[in-house]
Scaffold this motif. Structure first.
Motif, PDB file in Angstrom:
ATOM      1  N   THR A   1       0.840  -1.192   0.000  1.00 31.54           N
ATOM      2  CA  THR A   1       0.000   0.000   0.000  1.00 31.54           C
ATOM      3  C   THR A   1       0.875   1.242   0.000  1.00 31.54           C
ATOM      4  OG1 THR A   1      -1.885   1.044   1.083  1.00 31.54           O
ATOM      5  CG2 THR A   1      -0.197   0.140   2.513  1.00 31.54           C
ATOM      6  N   LYS A   2       0.330   2.326  -0.564  1.00 29.73           N
ATOM      7  CA  LYS A   2       1.078   3.589  -0.609  1.00 29.73           C
ATOM      8  C   LYS A   2       0.698   4.423   0.605  1.00 29.73           C
ATOM      9  CE  LYS A   2       1.482   3.839  -5.579  1.00 29.73           C
ATOM     10  NZ  LYS A   2       1.138   4.576  -6.796  1.00 29.73           N
ATOM     11  N   ILE A   3       1.716   4.979   1.235  1.00 31.72           N
ATOM     12  CA  ILE A   3       1.508   5.822   2.407  1.00 31.72           C
ATOM     13  C   ILE A   3       2.271   7.122   2.190  1.00 31.72           C
ATOM     14  CG2 ILE A   3       1.910   6.060   4.881  1.00 31.72           C
ATOM     15  CD1 ILE A   3       1.709   3.050   5.083  1.00 31.72           C
ATOM     16  N   ARG A   4       1.600   8.228   2.442  1.00 31.83           N
ATOM     17  CA  ARG A   4       2.253   9.540   2.323  1.00 31.83           C
ATOM     18  C   ARG A   4       2.724   9.967   3.708  1.00 31.83           C
ATOM     19  NH1 ARG A   4       2.651  13.824  -1.123  1.00 31.83           N
ATOM     20  NH2 ARG A   4       1.546  12.654  -2.702  1.00 31.83           N
ATOM     21  N   LEU A   5       4.025  10.186   3.826  1.00 30.55           N
ATOM     22  CA  LEU A   5       4.636  10.667   5.066  1.00 30.55           C
ATOM     23  C   LEU A   5       5.030  12.124   4.854  1.00 30.55           C
ATOM     24  CD1 LEU A   5       6.906   7.597   5.797  1.00 30.55           C
ATOM     25  CD2 LEU A   5       4.769   8.167   6.930  1.00 30.55           C
ATOM     26  N   LEU A   6       4.103  13.031   5.138  1.00 27.86           N
ATOM     27  CA  LEU A   6       4.243  14.467   4.884  1.00 27.86           C
ATOM     28  C   LEU A   6       4.476  14.708   3.394  1.00 27.86           C
ATOM     29  CD1 LEU A   6       6.212  15.638   8.025  1.00 27.86           C
ATOM     30  CD2 LEU A   6       3.772  15.753   7.622  1.00 27.86           C
ATOM     31  N   ILE A   7       5.691  14.642   2.928  1.00 29.46           N
ATOM     32  CA  ILE A   7       5.943  14.895   1.507  1.00 29.46           C
ATOM     33  C   ILE A   7       6.227  13.611   0.739  1.00 29.46           C
ATOM     34  CG2 ILE A   7       7.484  16.038  -0.128  1.00 29.46           C
ATOM     35  CD1 ILE A   7       7.699  18.307   1.949  1.00 29.46           C
ATOM     36  N   PRO A   8       7.146  12.744   1.200  1.00 31.23           N
ATOM     37  CA  PRO A   8       7.434  11.551   0.388  1.00 31.23           C
ATOM     38  C   PRO A   8       6.299  10.528   0.452  1.00 31.23           C
ATOM     39  CG  PRO A   8       8.676  11.466   2.421  1.00 31.23           C
ATOM     40  CD  PRO A   8       7.989  12.806   2.388  1.00 31.23           C
ATOM     41  N   GLU A   9       6.163   9.784  -0.618  1.00 29.95           N
ATOM     42  CA  GLU A   9       5.186   8.699  -0.664  1.00 29.95           C
ATOM     43  C   GLU A   9       5.958   7.389  -0.740  1.00 29.95           C
ATOM     44  OE1 GLU A   9       2.238   7.458  -4.047  1.00 29.95           O
ATOM     45  OE2 GLU A   9       1.412   9.159  -2.918  1.00 29.95           O
ATOM     46  N   VAL A  10       5.659   6.476   0.188  1.00 27.18           N
ATOM     47  CA  VAL A  10       6.359   5.198   0.232  1.00 27.18           C
ATOM     48  C   VAL A  10       5.366   4.071   0.023  1.00 27.18           C
ATOM     49  CG1 VAL A  10       8.204   6.028   1.741  1.00 27.18           C
ATOM     50  CG2 VAL A  10       6.153   5.059   2.746  1.00 27.18           C
ATOM     51  N   THR A  11       5.859   2.969  -0.512  1.00 29.59           N
ATOM     52  CA  THR A  11       5.048   1.768  -0.676  1.00 29.59           C
ATOM     53  C   THR A  11       5.591   0.718   0.270  1.00 29.59           C
ATOM     54  OG1 THR A  11       4.655   2.301  -2.993  1.00 29.59           O
ATOM     55  CG2 THR A  11       4.239   0.039  -2.322  1.00 29.59           C
ATOM     56  N   VAL A  12       4.737   0.266   1.179  1.00 28.69           N
ATOM     57  CA  VAL A  12       5.123  -0.749   2.158  1.00 28.69           C
ATOM     58  C   VAL A  12       3.999  -1.771   2.250  1.00 28.69           C
ATOM     59  CG1 VAL A  12       6.541   0.820   3.540  1.00 28.69           C
ATOM     60  CG2 VAL A  12       4.144   0.548   4.090  1.00 28.69           C
ATOM     61  N   PRO A  13       4.323  -2.978   2.738  1.00 32.71           N
ATOM     62  CA  PRO A  13       3.240  -3.931   2.992  1.00 32.71           C
ATOM     63  C   PRO A  13       2.290  -3.346   4.055  1.00 32.71           C
ATOM     64  CG  PRO A  13       5.365  -5.029   3.070  1.00 32.71           C
ATOM     65  CD  PRO A  13       5.635  -3.554   2.989  1.00 32.71           C
ATOM     66  N   LEU A  14       1.002  -3.572   3.858  1.00 28.20           N
ATOM     67  CA  LEU A  14       0.005  -3.019   4.769  1.00 28.20           C
ATOM     68  C   LEU A  14       0.238  -3.487   6.198  1.00 28.20           C
ATOM     69  CD1 LEU A  14      -2.493  -1.304   5.169  1.00 28.20           C
ATOM     70  CD2 LEU A  14      -3.883  -3.259   4.476  1.00 28.20           C
ATOM     71  N   TRP A  15       0.691  -4.740   6.382  1.00 27.40           N
ATOM     72  CA  TRP A  15       0.895  -5.243   7.738  1.00 27.40           C
ATOM     73  C   TRP A  15       1.952  -4.425   8.480  1.00 27.40           C
ATOM     74  CZ3 TRP A  15       5.450  -6.960   9.724  1.00 27.40           C
ATOM     75  CH2 TRP A  15       6.454  -7.320   8.831  1.00 27.40           C
TER      76      TRP A  15
END
Length: 80
Positions: free
Chosen positions: A41-55
């Motif tokens: 899943t994609k998660i936005r951390l303020l400015i950067p967007e990272v893709t990590v496993p949802l777990w």
């Protein structure tokens, strides 16, 4: 009954209160839910967007919640 047996029995009963059993059951169900969700899943951390496993994201939020709850309980206990 000897005093030693009575004390051991009493401490065992105090350790397994209904509230603690409910919390333990909820923690187990939460962990099962977390580790069942494995898709990326994609998660936005303020400015950067990272893709990590949802777990990973769910586990991180659970740990943060546990730490916040524990710190709240600690400071509440110290205030009394």
């Amino acid at each position: 009954m000897s005093p030693k047996t009575s004390k051991a029995s009493r401490s065992r009963n105090e350790a397994m209160t209904p509230g603690r059993i409910v919390v333990l059951a909820l923690a187990v169900l939460t962990l099962v839910f977390i580790f069942q969700n494995t898709r990326p899943t994609k998660i936005r951390l303020l400015i950067p967007e990272v893709t990590v496993p949802l777990w990973t994201a769910l586990l991180a939020m659970w740990v943060i919640g546990v730490l916040c709850g524990a710190s709240f309980a600690y400071f509440r206990k110290r205030r009394k």
